[in-house]
Design a protein around this motif. Sequence first.
Motif, PDB file in Angstrom:
ATOM      1  N   ASN A 233      40.771  -0.281  35.550  1.00  0.00           N
ATOM      2  CA  ASN A 233      39.433  -0.540  36.075  1.00  0.00           C
ATOM      3  C   ASN A 233      38.535  -1.085  34.976  1.00  0.00           C
ATOM      4  O   ASN A 233      38.711  -0.766  33.787  1.00  0.00           O
ATOM      5  CB  ASN A 233      38.832   0.716  36.715  1.00  0.00           C
ATOM      6  CG  ASN A 233      38.424   1.749  35.695  1.00  0.00           C
ATOM      7  OD1 ASN A 233      37.321   1.724  35.169  1.00  0.00           O
ATOM      8  ND2 ASN A 233      39.344   2.679  35.385  1.00  0.00           N
ATOM      9  N   LYS A 234      37.592  -1.899  35.370  1.00  0.00           N
ATOM     10  CA  LYS A 234      36.675  -2.535  34.433  1.00  0.00           C
ATOM     11  C   LYS A 234      35.269  -2.512  35.023  1.00  0.00           C
ATOM     12  O   LYS A 234      35.063  -2.917  36.162  1.00  0.00           O
ATOM     13  CB  LYS A 234      37.094  -3.985  34.154  1.00  0.00           C
ATOM     14  CG  LYS A 234      36.179  -4.724  33.183  1.00  0.00           C
ATOM     15  CD  LYS A 234      36.685  -6.132  32.928  1.00  0.00           C
ATOM     16  CE  LYS A 234      35.776  -6.871  31.949  1.00  0.00           C
ATOM     17  NZ  LYS A 234      36.261  -8.263  31.701  1.00  0.00           N
ATOM     18  N   THR A 235      34.328  -2.015  34.237  1.00  0.00           N
ATOM     19  CA  THR A 235      32.931  -1.963  34.657  1.00  0.00           C
ATOM     20  C   THR A 235      32.142  -3.043  33.936  1.00  0.00           C
ATOM     21  O   THR A 235      32.233  -3.180  32.705  1.00  0.00           O
ATOM     22  CB  THR A 235      32.308  -0.582  34.372  1.00  0.00           C
ATOM     23  OG1 THR A 235      32.979   0.401  35.157  1.00  0.00           O
ATOM     24  CG2 THR A 235      30.824  -0.564  34.716  1.00  0.00           C
ATOM     25  N   LYS A 236      31.376  -3.789  34.692  1.00  0.00           N
ATOM     26  CA  LYS A 236      30.564  -4.881  34.148  1.00  0.00           C
ATOM     27  C   LYS A 236      29.101  -4.605  34.454  1.00  0.00           C
ATOM     28  O   LYS A 236      28.747  -4.194  35.562  1.00  0.00           O
ATOM     29  CB  LYS A 236      30.992  -6.210  34.772  1.00  0.00           C
ATOM     30  CG  LYS A 236      30.152  -7.419  34.396  1.00  0.00           C
ATOM     31  CD  LYS A 236      30.721  -8.676  35.043  1.00  0.00           C
ATOM     32  CE  LYS A 236      29.837  -9.891  34.795  1.00  0.00           C
ATOM     33  NZ  LYS A 236      28.600  -9.835  35.590  1.00  0.00           N
ATOM     34  N   ILE A 237      28.248  -4.789  33.456  1.00  0.00           N
ATOM     35  CA  ILE A 237      26.809  -4.655  33.660  1.00  0.00           C
ATOM     36  C   ILE A 237      26.288  -5.977  34.207  1.00  0.00           C
ATOM     37  O   ILE A 237      26.302  -7.000  33.512  1.00  0.00           O
ATOM     38  CB  ILE A 237      26.094  -4.281  32.356  1.00  0.00           C
ATOM     39  CG1 ILE A 237      26.557  -2.902  31.872  1.00  0.00           C
ATOM     40  CG2 ILE A 237      24.579  -4.286  32.546  1.00  0.00           C
ATOM     41  CD1 ILE A 237      25.988  -2.492  30.526  1.00  0.00           C
ATOM     42  N   ASP A 238      25.844  -5.970  35.453  1.00  0.00           N
ATOM     43  CA  ASP A 238      25.328  -7.191  36.067  1.00  0.00           C
ATOM     44  C   ASP A 238      23.904  -7.488  35.629  1.00  0.00           C
ATOM     45  O   ASP A 238      23.519  -8.652  35.462  1.00  0.00           O
ATOM     46  CB  ASP A 238      25.360  -7.062  37.597  1.00  0.00           C
ATOM     47  CG  ASP A 238      26.760  -6.823  38.129  1.00  0.00           C
ATOM     48  OD1 ASP A 238      27.694  -7.477  37.634  1.00  0.00           O
ATOM     49  OD2 ASP A 238      26.918  -5.967  39.021  1.00  0.00           O
ATOM     50  N   LYS A 239      23.121  -6.431  35.448  1.00  0.00           N
ATOM     51  CA  LYS A 239      21.711  -6.632  35.125  1.00  0.00           C
ATOM     52  C   LYS A 239      21.172  -5.386  34.445  1.00  0.00           C
ATOM     53  O   LYS A 239      21.443  -4.267  34.856  1.00  0.00           O
ATOM     54  CB  LYS A 239      20.914  -6.915  36.411  1.00  0.00           C
ATOM     55  CG  LYS A 239      19.461  -7.257  36.199  1.00  0.00           C
ATOM     56  CD  LYS A 239      18.797  -7.557  37.541  1.00  0.00           C
ATOM     57  CE  LYS A 239      17.331  -7.919  37.375  1.00  0.00           C
ATOM     58  NZ  LYS A 239      16.682  -8.184  38.689  1.00  0.00           N
ATOM     59  N   ARG A 240      20.411  -5.578  33.371  1.00  0.00           N
ATOM     60  CA  ARG A 240      19.659  -4.500  32.725  1.00  0.00           C
ATOM     61  C   ARG A 240      18.229  -4.544  33.273  1.00  0.00           C
ATOM     62  O   ARG A 240      17.551  -5.562  33.181  1.00  0.00           O
ATOM     63  CB  ARG A 240      19.649  -4.669  31.212  1.00  0.00           C
ATOM     64  CG  ARG A 240      20.945  -4.243  30.523  1.00  0.00           C
ATOM     65  CD  ARG A 240      20.875  -4.534  29.032  1.00  0.00           C
ATOM     66  NE  ARG A 240      21.855  -3.814  28.270  1.00  0.00           N
ATOM     67  CZ  ARG A 240      23.099  -4.195  28.080  1.00  0.00           C
ATOM     68  NH1 ARG A 240      23.528  -5.309  28.637  1.00  0.00           N
ATOM     69  NH2 ARG A 240      23.930  -3.467  27.349  1.00  0.00           N
ATOM     70  N   LEU A 241      17.791  -3.423  33.829  1.00  0.00           N
ATOM     71  CA  LEU A 241      16.462  -3.367  34.436  1.00  0.00           C
ATOM     72  C   LEU A 241      15.480  -2.870  33.378  1.00  0.00           C
ATOM     73  O   LEU A 241      15.131  -1.695  33.318  1.00  0.00           O
ATOM     74  CB  LEU A 241      16.481  -2.437  35.653  1.00  0.00           C
ATOM     75  CG  LEU A 241      17.617  -2.729  36.655  1.00  0.00           C
ATOM     76  CD1 LEU A 241      17.621  -1.705  37.783  1.00  0.00           C
ATOM     77  CD2 LEU A 241      17.481  -4.135  37.232  1.00  0.00           C
ATOM     78  N   ASN A 242      15.070  -3.788  32.516  1.00  0.00           N
ATOM     79  CA  ASN A 242      14.302  -3.448  31.320  1.00  0.00           C
ATOM     80  C   ASN A 242      12.810  -3.386  31.626  1.00  0.00           C
ATOM     81  O   ASN A 242      12.021  -4.203  31.146  1.00  0.00           O
ATOM     82  CB  ASN A 242      14.587  -4.477  30.224  1.00  0.00           C
ATOM     83  CG  ASN A 242      14.384  -3.905  28.836  1.00  0.00           C
ATOM     84  OD1 ASN A 242      14.656  -2.734  28.601  1.00  0.00           O
ATOM     85  ND2 ASN A 242      13.887  -4.716  27.923  1.00  0.00           N
ATOM     86  N   ALA A 243      12.418  -2.408  32.468  1.00  0.00           N
ATOM     87  CA  ALA A 243      11.010  -2.249  32.837  1.00  0.00           C
ATOM     88  C   ALA A 243      10.295  -1.508  31.717  1.00  0.00           C
ATOM     89  O   ALA A 243      10.294  -0.273  31.662  1.00  0.00           O
ATOM     90  CB  ALA A 243      10.901  -1.485  34.151  1.00  0.00           C
ATOM     91  N   LEU A 244       9.656  -2.230  30.806  1.00  0.00           N
ATOM     92  CA  LEU A 244       9.127  -1.646  29.585  1.00  0.00           C
ATOM     93  C   LEU A 244       7.801  -0.926  29.763  1.00  0.00           C
ATOM     94  O   LEU A 244       7.495   0.013  29.026  1.00  0.00           O
ATOM     95  CB  LEU A 244       8.966  -2.733  28.518  1.00  0.00           C
ATOM     96  CG  LEU A 244      10.276  -3.366  28.016  1.00  0.00           C
ATOM     97  CD1 LEU A 244       9.976  -4.505  27.070  1.00  0.00           C
ATOM     98  CD2 LEU A 244      11.140  -2.330  27.345  1.00  0.00           C
ATOM     99  N   GLY A 245       6.986  -1.345  30.710  1.00  0.00           N
ATOM    100  CA  GLY A 245       5.685  -0.701  30.883  1.00  0.00           C
ATOM    101  C   GLY A 245       4.849  -0.788  29.621  1.00  0.00           C
ATOM    102  O   GLY A 245       4.711  -1.863  29.029  1.00  0.00           O
TER     103      GLY A 245
END
Length: 399
Positions: A233-245
């Motif tokens: 199995n392989k996990t891929k990060i599709d998107k980093r939700l970098n909500a910095l505020g």
Amino acid sequence: ALVGAQGFPGFPTSAATDVSRHSYAGYAELDADPVEGLTMTLAGRYEHFSDFGSTVNGKFAARWEPITGYALRGSISNGFRAPSLQQQYFTTTSTNFIAGVPVDIATLAVSSPAARALGARDLKPEKSVNISFGGTANPLPGLTFTADAYKIRIKDRIVLTETLGNGGTGNTAAVQAQVTTLLASLGFPQVAAARFFINGLDTTTRGVDVVGSYRWRAGDLGTWTLTAAYNYNKTKIDKRLNALGPLASIPGLVLFGRVEGLRFTDGQPRDKIVLSADGDIGKFGVTARTTRYGKVLSPGATAPIAAPTSLTALGPDDIQLGAKWITDLELRYKPASLVELAIGANNAFDVYPDRSPFGLRPASVGGVYPANQQYIPYSIFSPFGFNGRFLYGRVSVSF
């Protein structure tokens, strides 16, 4: 700093929390055989959470056996996971060693004032879509094969942020110092470094499971079951939700950076093999199992030398743990119908993970490895631990 030599001195009074939730749910399933050899399932679930509202999830699955002993199967479903109470409210402080330097790090509840100052928001539920397809075969009596491929997409996955502040990871030292300065200016000078849970990632996991099993009676040699299993199995990060505020004023800061990202994608074996034999010979029984764990990456805090802002490049302190075979053995004896005696060994050959390097790095890299690797020889990322062989005896009584 806290008094004493203890890395974790206990929970302070301020960490005490009294929270709760309640939910109710209903589930319905419909199974049908529209034609001979074809089975179809349609299921639905409704659930209401007191703190996250309502959700409806469903699943459709089918199995088709065109030839006796050979079948195809597949399913598609969606999922919902409400944030746990611990992820929302757990608070603690401990002393961690970052590049050999002790730093007091706080794990903050997302609703705490200090976490809000760092940009924490109320957590949202995780949602997923799951697809699988495979087949089964029974070519000979006692011999079966199964193979399945799957894909799991998760949105708004809940993860811990990088440690933000002095001595933290995932950002440059200059950026971390700015975080500590910002916290002090907002009225939190006591927080040197902190982390908290966020809806930080969208991920996709793809994998394959293959299993073969053979059961036969060998006359005076008893009854045996041989099994071989393989998973990839392989996990891929599709998107980093970098909500910095509020942290958006600090250029280059990331909430979920290289170290935490590599833990998701490479911090567990991509492949695993299990071979086992289980036999019953009169009053005796034996189980032998060997498992191959694939290679694992143990990420270090030091940024890549050639690309210090990269979220995927390897750093000089990242450790590649090689693949290992771990063997377990057990021998059983039944002196009476209701009593069983057993002796066994987990990790019978006393295998350990690769030792963490220490001292000077190679001349081509320069510098030194983290000081704590001299006295902590094995990485916690080892999928089979680092305690070596375990011997045991067991007495079982059935009644």
